[in-house]
Scaffold this active site. Structure first.
Site, PDB file in Angstrom:
ATOM      1  N   GLU A   1       0.747  -1.126  -0.004  1.00 39.72           N
ATOM      2  CA  GLU A   1      -0.135  -0.046   0.107  1.00 39.72           C
ATOM      3  C   GLU A   1       0.876   1.284  -0.045  1.00 39.72           C
ATOM      4  OE1 GLU A   1      -2.905  -0.105   3.251  1.00 39.72           O
ATOM      5  OE2 GLU A   1      -3.957  -1.589   2.313  1.00 39.72           O
TER       6      GLU A   1
ATOM      7  N   GLU B   1      -6.223  -7.293  -0.751  1.00 42.52           N
ATOM      8  CA  GLU B   1      -6.803  -7.273   0.790  1.00 42.52           C
ATOM      9  C   GLU B   1      -7.844  -6.424   1.084  1.00 42.52           C
ATOM     10  OE1 GLU B   1      -3.086  -5.531   3.383  1.00 42.52           O
ATOM     11  OE2 GLU B   1      -4.816  -4.512   4.088  1.00 42.52           O
TER      12      GLU B   1
END
Ligand code: IDC
Length: 333
Positions: A170, A258
Site C-alpha cells: 500500500e 486485501e
C-alpha cells in the site's frame, strides 16, 4: 434360503464398494491448480489454462514476523476444503516492527515464505509473495532492497506457476501513480526474466485505492499485470466501489489483494450493509479477492477468535464474526 442370503450379502458388498468409491472420489477432488493450471490476464479478467474467467479467492496471513505459526499446511488445507479458498497471500512487512528491513531475521522470513509457498503449492493452491510496505509509504524508499528480494524470490519460484508477486502492498504518504509506475517498471523485468508468465500485482496510490490512475495510464509492454484496490467496508463505501466499477468497465484488471469488513484500522465495528454491497460488486465482476487476516489477534479483522489457540481445523464457533462472514462469502453463501 441360502441363495437369498447370498444375494443379500452380495448386494450389501456392492453397496459398500460403491460408497467407498464415492468417498475416495470426493477426497480426491481435483485441486484448484489441477483444474485451472497456469493463470493469465485477459482484458480485465484473470483466466485459467482453458481461457475461462477464474476467480481467485482466499486469505492473507497477518505479518509473517508476528504470526508465523499460521503458515502451515493444515491451516491452508482447512481454508481450501472448508472455506473453498484457492489462494493464500504471504504478507511480509518491510518496515513495521521486526519487518524484513527493520530488525526481522531475513533468513527466517524467507523460510516462512518458502514454507507457505510449498504448502500452498502441494495443496494445489495459488500463493502471493507480498512485499508489504506500509509505514515506508513510497515503494522507492527501499527500491534496491525490493530488487534484490524479487530477484531472489522469482529465481526460487521460477518454475512454480502457482506463485504471484505483489510489488508493494500500500503506497501512501503522497506517493503518486507515476512514482509507483516507475518503481514497477524496474521490478517487473527482474521478475519476468525468471518467471516470464507470473501474474504481477501492482499497488496503487493512497493505500491501494486509486485504481483510476492506472486505468488512465496503465503499465505498457508487459502481459499479466493487475492493479490493487484494498477496502475496509466500514470506511470505504460507494465512492470507492464506483471507482472500482468504472476502472473495471474501462478494462483494468483489478485485484482486491486485501480487504476486511471492519474499518481501515483493521478493527472497530463490522459494517454488514457495506460488506454486502462490496460482495455484490466482487461477484458481479468475479473480482479476485483476499481477506485480511489469518490470525487470532484481538482485532476485528482477525479471522479466528482471540481465545482460540488452534492453528488449523477451525470449527465455525472458533471463527470471529469477520471469519464467519468471510468464510460464508467464499463458499458462495
Ligand atoms: C494492520 C494489522 C494490525 C497491525 C498494523 C500495523 O491489522 O494488527 O498492528 O497493521 O501497522 C492495511 C494494511 C495492513 C493493516 C490493515 C489494518 O495493509 O497491514 O494491518 N490495513 O489496519 N491497509 C488498510 C488497513
Amino acid at each position: 434360503m441360502l441363495r437369498k442370503n447370498i444375494v443379500k450379502i452380495m448386494a450389501a458388498a456392492i453397496a459398500v464398494v460403491g460408497l467407498s468409491l464415492v468417498a475416495s472420489n470426493s477426497s480426491m477432488a481435483a485441486t484448484p491448480y489441477a483444474k485451472h493450471g497456469q493463470l493469465s490476464v485477459k482484458g480485465s479478467k484473470i483466466v485459467d489454462k482453458s481461457g475461462k474467467t477464474f476467480q481467485l479467492k482466499g486469505v492473507s496471513t497477518h505479518g509473517i514476523s508476528w504470526f508465523p505459526d499460521y503458515v502451515n499446511k493444515k491451516a491452508f488445507k482447512t481454508l481450501r476444503n472448508k472455506w473453498k479458498a484457492n489462494i493464500i497471500r504471504l504478507a511480509m512487512y518491510t518496515e513495521e516492527y521486526n519487518g524484513y528491513l527493520s530488525g526481522g531475521n531475513k533468513d527466517d522470513l524467507e523460510k516462512t515464505i518458502d514454507k507457505g509457498v510449498k504448502a500452498a503449492t502441494s495443496l494445489g493452491m495459488y500463493s502471493i509473495v507480498d512485499w508489504h510496505i506500509l509505514s515506508d509509504g513510497n515503494p522507492n524508499t527501499h527500491k534496491s532492497e525490493a530488487k534484490t528480494f524479487f530477484e531472489k524470490m522469482s529465481k526460487k519460484y521460477a518454475n512454480n506457476p502457482q506463485v504471484l508477486y505483489e510489488l508493494c502492498n500500500e503506497p501512501n504518504g503522497g506517493t503518486t501513480w507515476s512514482n509507483i509506475k516507475s518503481y514497477a517498471e524496474e521490478i517487473i523485468p527482474i521478475i519476468r526474466k525468471n518467471a516470464p508468465k507470473a501474474i504481477i500485482i501492482v499497488g496503487t496510490p493512497t493505500w491501494s485505492q486509486e485504481v483510476d490512475k492506472p486505468a488512465a495510464d496503465p503499465i505498457k509492454g508487459y502481459d499479466n499485470i493487475v492493479y490493487t484496490c484494498h477496502f475496509y467496508a466500514a470506511t470505504h463505501k460507494d465512492d470507492l466501489r464506483n471507482r472500482v466499477e468504472s476502472a473495471v468497465k474501462s478494462g483494468l484488471p483489478v485485484f482486491i489483494s486485501e480487504f476486511s469488513i471492519c474499518d481501515a484500522s483493521g478493527n472497530g465495528a463490522i459494517d454488514y450493509a457495506s460488506a454486502k454491497a462490496w460482495k455484490k460488486l466482487i461477484n458481479k465482476y468475479k473480482l479476485p479477492y483476499v481477506a485480511w487476516n489469518l490470525s487470532n489477534k484481538n482485532e476485528a479483522s482477525a479471522l479466528i477468535k482471540s481465545n482460540v489457540k488452534s492453528l488449523s481445523g477451525w470449527k465455525k464457533s472458533q471463527l470471529s464474526a469477520t471469519g464467519k462472514w468471510i468464510s460464508k462469502m467464499m463458499q458462495g453463501k
